[in-house]
Design a protein around this motif. Structure first.
Motif, short mmCIF file in Angstrom:
data_model
loop_
_atom_site.label_atom_id
_atom_site.label_comp_id
_atom_site.label_asym_id
_atom_site.label_seq_id
_atom_site.Cartn_x
_atom_site.Cartn_y
_atom_site.Cartn_z
N LEU A 26 0.82 -1.20 0.00
CA LEU A 26 0.00 0.00 0.00
C LEU A 26 0.86 1.26 0.00
CD1 LEU A 26 -2.86 1.09 0.01
CD2 LEU A 26 -2.85 0.97 2.51
N THR A 27 1.91 1.27 0.81
CA THR A 27 2.79 2.46 0.85
C THR A 27 3.53 2.64 -0.47
OG1 THR A 27 4.52 1.11 1.89
CG2 THR A 27 3.10 2.39 3.35
N THR A 28 3.89 1.54 -1.12
CA THR A 28 4.52 1.64 -2.44
C THR A 28 3.56 2.22 -3.46
OG1 THR A 28 5.97 -0.25 -1.98
CG2 THR A 28 5.66 0.36 -4.28
N LEU A 29 2.31 1.78 -3.41
CA LEU A 29 1.31 2.28 -4.35
C LEU A 29 1.02 3.76 -4.11
CD1 LEU A 29 -0.24 0.86 -6.65
CD2 LEU A 29 -2.20 0.70 -5.10
N VAL A 30 0.98 4.18 -2.86
CA VAL A 30 0.77 5.59 -2.53
C VAL A 30 1.93 6.44 -3.07
CG1 VAL A 30 0.68 7.25 -0.64
CG2 VAL A 30 -0.72 5.19 -0.54
N ALA A 31 3.15 5.96 -2.89
CA ALA A 31 4.30 6.68 -3.43
C ALA A 31 4.23 6.77 -4.95
CB ALA A 31 5.59 5.99 -3.00
N ALA A 32 3.77 5.70 -5.59
CA ALA A 32 3.61 5.72 -7.04
C ALA A 32 2.58 6.76 -7.47
CB ALA A 32 3.19 4.33 -7.54
N GLY A 33 1.49 6.87 -6.72
CA GLY A 33 0.48 7.87 -7.04
C GLY A 33 1.01 9.29 -6.89
N ALA A 34 1.79 9.51 -5.83
CA ALA A 34 2.36 10.85 -5.62
C ALA A 34 3.36 11.20 -6.70
CB ALA A 34 3.01 10.91 -4.24
N GLY A 35 4.25 10.26 -7.03
CA GLY A 35 5.22 10.52 -8.10
C GLY A 35 4.56 10.75 -9.43
N ALA A 36 3.52 9.98 -9.71
CA ALA A 36 2.78 10.17 -10.96
C ALA A 36 2.12 11.53 -10.99
CB ALA A 36 1.74 9.06 -11.11
N GLY A 37 1.66 11.99 -9.84
CA GLY A 37 1.04 13.30 -9.78
C GLY A 37 1.99 14.43 -10.12
N ILE A 38 3.19 14.40 -9.52
CA ILE A 38 4.13 15.49 -9.77
C ILE A 38 4.68 15.41 -11.18
CG2 ILE A 38 6.35 14.47 -9.05
CD1 ILE A 38 6.44 17.24 -7.33
N ALA A 39 4.80 14.20 -11.73
CA ALA A 39 5.24 14.06 -13.12
C ALA A 39 4.20 14.65 -14.07
CB ALA A 39 5.49 12.59 -13.44
N ALA A 40 2.93 14.41 -13.76
CA ALA A 40 1.86 14.90 -14.64
C ALA A 40 1.71 16.41 -14.57
CB ALA A 40 0.54 14.23 -14.27
N THR A 41 1.85 16.99 -13.38
CA THR A 41 1.61 18.43 -13.26
C THR A 41 2.76 19.26 -13.82
OG1 THR A 41 0.84 20.13 -11.73
CG2 THR A 41 2.60 18.71 -10.96
N PHE A 42 4.01 18.77 -13.73
CA PHE A 42 5.14 19.51 -14.28
C PHE A 42 5.63 18.94 -15.61
CE2 PHE A 42 5.84 20.88 -9.79
CZ PHE A 42 5.88 22.25 -10.01
N ASN A 43 5.13 17.76 -15.99
CA ASN A 43 5.63 17.05 -17.16
C ASN A 43 7.13 16.79 -17.03
OD1 ASN A 43 5.68 15.72 -19.56
ND2 ASN A 43 5.11 17.47 -20.84
N THR A 44 7.51 16.29 -15.86
CA THR A 44 8.90 15.95 -15.57
C THR A 44 8.93 14.53 -15.00
OG1 THR A 44 8.65 17.05 -13.41
CG2 THR A 44 9.66 18.32 -15.19
N PRO A 45 8.91 13.50 -15.84
CA PRO A 45 8.76 12.13 -15.35
C PRO A 45 9.89 11.65 -14.46
CG PRO A 45 9.22 12.18 -17.72
CD PRO A 45 8.93 13.58 -17.31
N VAL A 46 11.14 11.95 -14.81
CA VAL A 46 12.24 11.47 -13.98
C VAL A 46 12.19 12.13 -12.60
CG1 VAL A 46 14.74 11.19 -13.80
CG2 VAL A 46 13.64 11.09 -16.04
N ALA A 47 11.89 13.42 -12.58
CA ALA A 47 11.76 14.11 -11.30
C ALA A 47 10.61 13.53 -10.48
CB ALA A 47 11.55 15.61 -11.53
N GLY A 48 9.56 13.07 -11.15
CA GLY A 48 8.45 12.46 -10.44
C GLY A 48 8.87 11.20 -9.71
N VAL A 49 9.68 10.37 -10.37
CA VAL A 49 10.18 9.15 -9.73
C VAL A 49 11.07 9.51 -8.54
CG1 VAL A 49 11.60 7.09 -10.04
CG2 VAL A 49 10.03 7.80 -11.85
N LEU A 50 11.96 10.46 -8.74
CA LEU A 50 12.88 10.84 -7.66
C LEU A 50 12.14 11.46 -6.49
CD1 LEU A 50 15.88 12.26 -9.71
CD2 LEU A 50 15.76 10.09 -8.47
N PHE A 51 11.07 12.17 -6.76
CA PHE A 51 10.27 12.75 -5.67
C PHE A 51 9.74 11.65 -4.76
CE2 PHE A 51 6.23 14.16 -3.87
CZ PHE A 51 6.57 15.39 -3.34
N ALA A 52 9.22 10.59 -5.36
CA ALA A 52 8.72 9.47 -4.56
C ALA A 52 9.85 8.81 -3.78
CB ALA A 52 8.03 8.45 -5.47
#
Length: 584
Positions: free
Chosen positions: A165-191
């Protein structure tokens, strides 16, 4: 069992679980991507309705908005929005107040990834209304919480284990920041930097998958350029000349000081408004009245609202060299700082990433312009100075050093910015860390008495021995008591009793059932947990008993030293035999 056989069985037995989890990550990424699109449309709807009295779903944040049709009445637009935001937060979800990232961190580290479902609805509504009515905040916090909240609700519905569950939540958060800034690698690193307590292929790959899906959706609806494109003509060797190196180092120190002042200002404003106003409606309306006055004065005397919303239009002016007066840039810096602290402190719902970008951009350009004018031999580029300062303030304020570096590279599309950006980020982080151990996210948690670990570690659970994770001294049926099949936790298996007949282990009985079950396996104390799970899978079993001596044949009760339940490690649904390869 030979090591290569063990690895082969591990890959085969857990393959279905991995693929099912990847499909869950894809679903979370899709929701985060669509959520980013819908959230922007919702912001535009509120913005156009409140400022211009029309219904329109388009709003370009990279262009300065025209004056409101209400004239001086624009002062009341943020107040109207504040009343709606206060109603949503006070009535339905108090945790939607402020920046949403600390709540996601708290859920992952202290609540086993559990987020209330209503947050997924209240947070975007409140944040869109805040941003649409002129609040000085960012839109990344709400998007992060949208993705994380859906992942949490989805995972709880599927009864995932805490680690999943915590892994899935982190995935959702990273996907969110990647989508809002269009920065996919930064989204992964944020998580990775903020939300994953265990870092390895098992946890990072689902995040990458979710981010890929969310980015694809973002490209489809919002285009493939970053939310804040920062094109810079940078010479590969220019930034790291000795003189430039010193200047970027000093800039990093200044960014660290700004980051420290930023996080202190936000929570000082929150304390001040809480002391002055007990009523949440009056508190937020009073704060946004001040912001409305500032917006009106800027529009009247400077031609634009400048500090309204995410502030990307102003940053575009900074990078393009349209704003060339250091004094005015410092004024915008100060006003944005005050407006953001007042907005969040009085009770708005929104993020701090975009305000941090704004503070860094205006500060960097204001410091670089005099240097470029009076010492042209230094080769200082005000735009690059601004980009480095953006990364420095973000890293210092949020503690996401790697994320901020990669985000600037993705936004500029130029790897040559990396050396000065890294230098600025490193020193900004060190300075802020020297002044305050906590960042803007963890301060809120510390006020609740919650301390988030600063270091990442690879999960060693699956490499622990059975006697390290088992429940000792299991209770037998004759004792008429209940023994836990796994350590007590929110995801632990239900209680059980072991059954002995004719001096041997005959089965087990769940606490809630009167029937005896025989779906168990016997393992030795030194067996790795990973191999225990494989044995459970191959036998379609839900319980492992840890025994001394041989595991085959009849097992005397005095040889049983502990039990391990499948649910604690796989989650109830994935522990169900119907999801294993063999079936029932």
């Amino acid at each position: 069992m030979a090591p290569n056989t063990t690895r082969h069985r591990a890959r085969r037995a857990l393959a279905l679980i991995r693929w099912r989890f990847m499909l869950m990550a894809a679903a979370v990424g899709a929701v985060a991507g669509l959520g980013a699109v819908a959230f922007r449309a919702l912001i535009a709807l509120f913005h156009n309705a409140l400022f211009y009295g029309r219904l329109d779903l388009f709003y370009d944040t990279q262009v300065h908005m025209p004056p409101s049709v209400w004239g001086a009445g624009v002062i009341l637009v943020p107040v109207i929005g504040a009343l709606g935001v206060a109603f949503l937060i006070h009535r339905f979800a108090p945790e939607a107040r402020g920046n949403g990232v600390p709540d996601v961190i708290e859920a992952n580290f202290f609540r086993q990834g559990r987020i209330r479902p209503r947050v997924a609805l209240v947070r975007p509504l409140a944040s869109a209304l805040s941003l649409g009515s002129g609040a000085s905040i960012g839109r990344e916090g709400p998007i992060i919480q949208i993705g994380a909240a859906f992942a949490s609700v989805f995972g709880q519905w599927l009864r995932l284990s805490a680690s999943q569950l915590t892994t899935l939540v982190a995935a959702g958060a990273g996907a969110g920041i990647a989508a809002t800034f269009n920065t996919p690698v930064a989204g992964v690193l944020f998580a990775v930097e903020l939300l994953l307590a265990e870092v390895g292929v098992r946890t990072v790959v689902p995040v990458m998958f979710a981010v890929s899906v969310s980015t694809m959706i973002s490209h489809r609806f919002l285009g493939d350029s970053p939310a804040l494109p920062l094109p810079l003509p940078v010479h590969p060797l220019g930034p790291l000349a000795p003189e430039s190196f010193t200047l970027y180092a000093l800039l990093g120190i200044a960014c660290g000081l700004v980051a420290f002042a930023f996080l202190k200002g936000i929570y000082a404003a929150e304390d001040l408004f809480d002391r002055l106003f007990a009523n949440p409606y009056l508190r937020h309306a009073a704060g946004m009245l001040l912001v409305g006055i500032a917006l009106w004065l800027l529009q009247r005397h400077a031609g634009h609202y400048y500090i309204q919303g995410v502030g990307y239009a102003t940053l575009q002016d900074v990078i393009a060299g349209t704003l060339t007066q250091p004094g005015f840039l410092l004024l915008l810096f100060a006003l944005k700082y005050l407006a953001t602290c007042i907005t969040l402190g009085s009770g708005a719902s929104g993020g701090i990433f975009s305000p941090a970008l704004y503070l860094g951009g205006t500060l960097g350009a204001a410091l670089a312009l005099p240097l470029a004018q009076y010492w042209p031999a230094l080769g200082i580029d005000p735009g690059l100075f601004a980009v480095a300062a953006m990364a420095g303030v973000i890293a210092g304020a949020t503690g996401t050093a790697l994320t901020s570096i990669v985000m600037m590279v993705e936004m500029t599309g130029d790897l040559h910015v990396a050396p000065p950006v890294m230098l600025c980020v490193a020193l900004a982080y060190v300075v802020r860390r020297g002044l305050s151990r906590e960042n803007a996210y963890t301060v809120k948690l510390l006020r609740k008495g919650l301390v988030v670990p600063e270091s990442l570690h690879v999960s060693m659970h699956y490499f622990k021995r059975a006697d390290e994770v088992m429940v000792r001294e299991p209770v037998w049926d004759s004792d008429a008591e209940t023994a836990a099949c796994s350590p007590a936790s929110a995801t632990a298996a239900e209680g059980c009793r072991l059954i002995a007949r004719d001096g041997r282990l005959a089965g087990w009985r769940p606490q809630s059932s009167a029937s005896t079950r025989t779906d168990l396996v016997a393992v030795r104390p030194g067996t790795r947990l990973e191999d225990v799970l494989i044995a459970l899978d191959e036998a379609d079993a839900r319980l492992a008993v840890v025994v001394e001596g041989e595991t085959g044949g009849d097992i005397a009760p005095d040889r049983v030293v502990g039990v391990i339940g499948a649910e604690q490690w796989l989650g109830e649904e994935l522990a169900d035999a119907r999801l294993f390869p063999h079936g029932r």
